[in-house]
Design a protein around this motif. Structure first.
Motif, PDB file in Angstrom:
ATOM      1  N   ILE A 112      33.806  39.751  40.555  1.00 43.06           N
ATOM      2  CA  ILE A 112      33.503  40.706  39.491  1.00 43.06           C
ATOM      3  C   ILE A 112      33.589  42.119  40.049  1.00 43.06           C
ATOM      4  O   ILE A 112      32.895  42.443  41.015  1.00 43.06           O
ATOM      5  CB  ILE A 112      32.083  40.473  38.928  1.00 43.06           C
ATOM      6  N   PRO A 113      34.439  42.999  39.505  1.00 39.95           N
ATOM      7  CA  PRO A 113      34.571  44.345  40.047  1.00 39.95           C
ATOM      8  C   PRO A 113      33.284  45.137  39.879  1.00 39.95           C
ATOM      9  O   PRO A 113      32.634  45.085  38.851  1.00 39.95           O
ATOM     10  CB  PRO A 113      35.716  44.944  39.217  1.00 39.95           C
ATOM     11  N   ASP A 114      32.909  45.889  40.947  1.00 34.05           N
ATOM     12  CA  ASP A 114      31.677  46.647  40.878  1.00 34.05           C
ATOM     13  C   ASP A 114      31.902  48.153  40.991  1.00 34.05           C
ATOM     14  O   ASP A 114      30.970  48.901  41.194  1.00 34.05           O
ATOM     15  CB  ASP A 114      30.700  46.182  41.973  1.00 34.05           C
ATOM     16  N   HIS A 115      33.159  48.586  40.910  1.00 36.40           N
ATOM     17  CA  HIS A 115      33.427  50.019  40.927  1.00 36.40           C
ATOM     18  C   HIS A 115      34.693  50.280  40.116  1.00 36.40           C
ATOM     19  O   HIS A 115      35.492  49.373  39.888  1.00 36.40           O
ATOM     20  CB  HIS A 115      33.567  50.539  42.359  1.00 36.40           C
ATOM     21  N   GLU A 158      37.151  41.822  48.609  1.00 35.86           N
ATOM     22  CA  GLU A 158      36.116  42.661  49.213  1.00 35.86           C
ATOM     23  C   GLU A 158      35.444  43.533  48.160  1.00 35.86           C
ATOM     24  O   GLU A 158      36.089  43.996  47.214  1.00 35.86           O
ATOM     25  CB  GLU A 158      36.736  43.590  50.273  1.00 35.86           C
ATOM     26  N   GLY A 159      34.154  43.767  48.330  1.00 36.25           N
ATOM     27  CA  GLY A 159      33.457  44.727  47.476  1.00 36.25           C
ATOM     28  C   GLY A 159      33.116  44.212  46.109  1.00 36.25           C
ATOM     29  O   GLY A 159      32.727  44.973  45.234  1.00 36.25           O
ATOM     30  N   ALA A 160      33.285  42.921  45.867  1.00 38.91           N
ATOM     31  CA  ALA A 160      32.941  42.349  44.562  1.00 38.91           C
ATOM     32  C   ALA A 160      31.555  41.731  44.631  1.00 38.91           C
ATOM     33  O   ALA A 160      31.252  40.948  45.512  1.00 38.91           O
ATOM     34  CB  ALA A 160      33.967  41.289  44.163  1.00 38.91           C
ATOM     35  N   GLU A 161      30.691  42.108  43.692  1.00 38.00           N
ATOM     36  CA  GLU A 161      29.314  41.588  43.691  1.00 38.00           C
ATOM     37  C   GLU A 161      28.850  41.402  42.252  1.00 38.00           C
ATOM     38  O   GLU A 161      28.704  42.383  41.511  1.00 38.00           O
ATOM     39  CB  GLU A 161      28.382  42.556  44.390  1.00 38.00           C
TER      40      GLU A 161
END
Length: 355
Positions: free
Chosen positions: A336-339, A329-332
């Motif tokens: 690819i980690p986005d935070h 979840e939350g990968a964009e």
């Protein structure tokens, strides 16, 4: 001189035919059945009944007889706890499938899967009777439970929690456990988790390592996680954890969808994919060859995410499960980690890649 209200002592905890006084630990055996020799087979339970009020929690392992990692996790957790300072009550059941454990077999002697036999019946099959005993004497007395498992059928798993992430309390405890990945998992009919949830308990299912192996990384992740959950429930003090890394749960990755990459041909598989590895669609995970070394097919990722499981079997048939990938979840874009927290979690995964 002002009068003070005397504190009412905590009542003893009843289980089986015994009562455990507050501030004491007791090991008991709940009778299951007898062998043909006449020897009794019992469900082993250690009760830590703290002096002070708190939740009643259970932790169990070896519901499948070949899953030994959880047995060692419970042994190490118990070595860290004292009933004198404990708040609440812990019921530890290191071996649920006693028959399978003694034989080194996943199943019971009649080949039934104990984890498809809950809630069981007092007059049912052997599996049903064990499930009924576990429900009556352990689960029905508790509000939170941790069910410890490992991979099956020559598979190994990244440390992970499987739970109902739509339930706020369950999700909070899953995050407190601190496994690298938490997976939203549907309930399976007949499983301990499904039966316990039906009775109102909050349940975490922990997967880590491989059957019939004491993988150190799998055990350490389980011990740390169980202690963190007890701390989150205020049953132990932070100094019980005795380590800043244990006391503070690391960031975790959340997945609501997972899938297995399966063999497209029969052959000998050589996997390059490691547990905790980040992959994207099309990445090479390994290859299938024949006995002369001729490559029959490459194994490629069919989704982006993190490798949370893989086969350890070298010989595979077409359709066999090879690599288990969890979409994050939350990968964009995907994988690819986005935070910052996701990045830290991916870094932690890189440190525990083991295969």
């Amino acid at each position: 001189m002002s009068a003070t209200t005397p504190r009412t002592p905590r009542p003893s905890f009843a289980i089986g035919t015994v009562k455990v006084r507050p501030g004491h630990t007791r090991e008991i055996g709940l009778p299951i059945t007898k062998l043909v020799t006449g020897s009794e087979i019992s469900l082993p339970v250690r009760v830590i009944h703290g002096r002070h009020d708190g939740p009643v929690v259970w932790v169990n392992a070896a519901i499948h007889g070949d899953e030994v990692v959880g047995v060692e996790v419970i042994r190490r957790v118990l070595s860290r706890l004292s009933a004198k300072t404990f708040r609440g009550t812990l019921l530890a059941v290191p071996i649920v499938n006693v028959h399978g454990f003694m034989a080194g077999d996943r199943y019971l002697p009649d080949r039934r899967d104990l984890n498809r036999s809950f809630p069981g019946s007092a007059r049912g099959s052997l599996a049903g009777r064990i499930a009924h005993l576990m429900m009556r004497e352990v689960i029905d007395k508790c509000e939170v439970g941790i069910d410890l498992h490992t991979g099956s059928d020559r598979r190994t798993n990244l440390p992970q929690i499987r739970a109902d992430l739509d339930d706020p309390r369950t999700r909070a405890l899953a995050e407190a456990f601190g496994a690298p990945v938490i997976v939203h998992a549907k309930l399976r009919d007949g499983s301990l988790r499904a039966a316990a949830r039906e009775r109102g308990a909050t349940v975490l299912l922990f997967e880590s390592g491989e059957a019939m192996r004491f993988d150190a990384w799998a055990i350490e992740a389980g011990v740390a996680g169980v202690l963190r959950v007890l701390a989150a429930l205020d049953m132990v003090d932070a100094d019980t954890l005795n380590n800043d890394a244990l006391a503070t749960p690391p960031p975790v990755l959340v997945s609501r969808r997972t899938g297995w990459v399966r063999a497209r041909r029969t052959g000998i598989v050589n996997l390059d994919a490691t547990l905790g590895q980040r992959v994207e669609v099309g990445d090479r995970l390994g290859g299938l060859s024949n006995s002369f070394g001729k490559t029959l097919r490459l194994v490629k990722a069919d989704r982006s995410g993190v490798v949370i499981g893989r086969t350890t079997a070298p010989l595979v048939n077409r359709g066999d499960a090879l690599v288990h990938i969890a979409e994050i979840e939350g990968a964009e874009p995907p994988g690819i980690p986005d935070h910052p927290q996701a990045a830290e979690a991916f870094d932690a995964l890189d440190e525990i890649s083991v295969l």
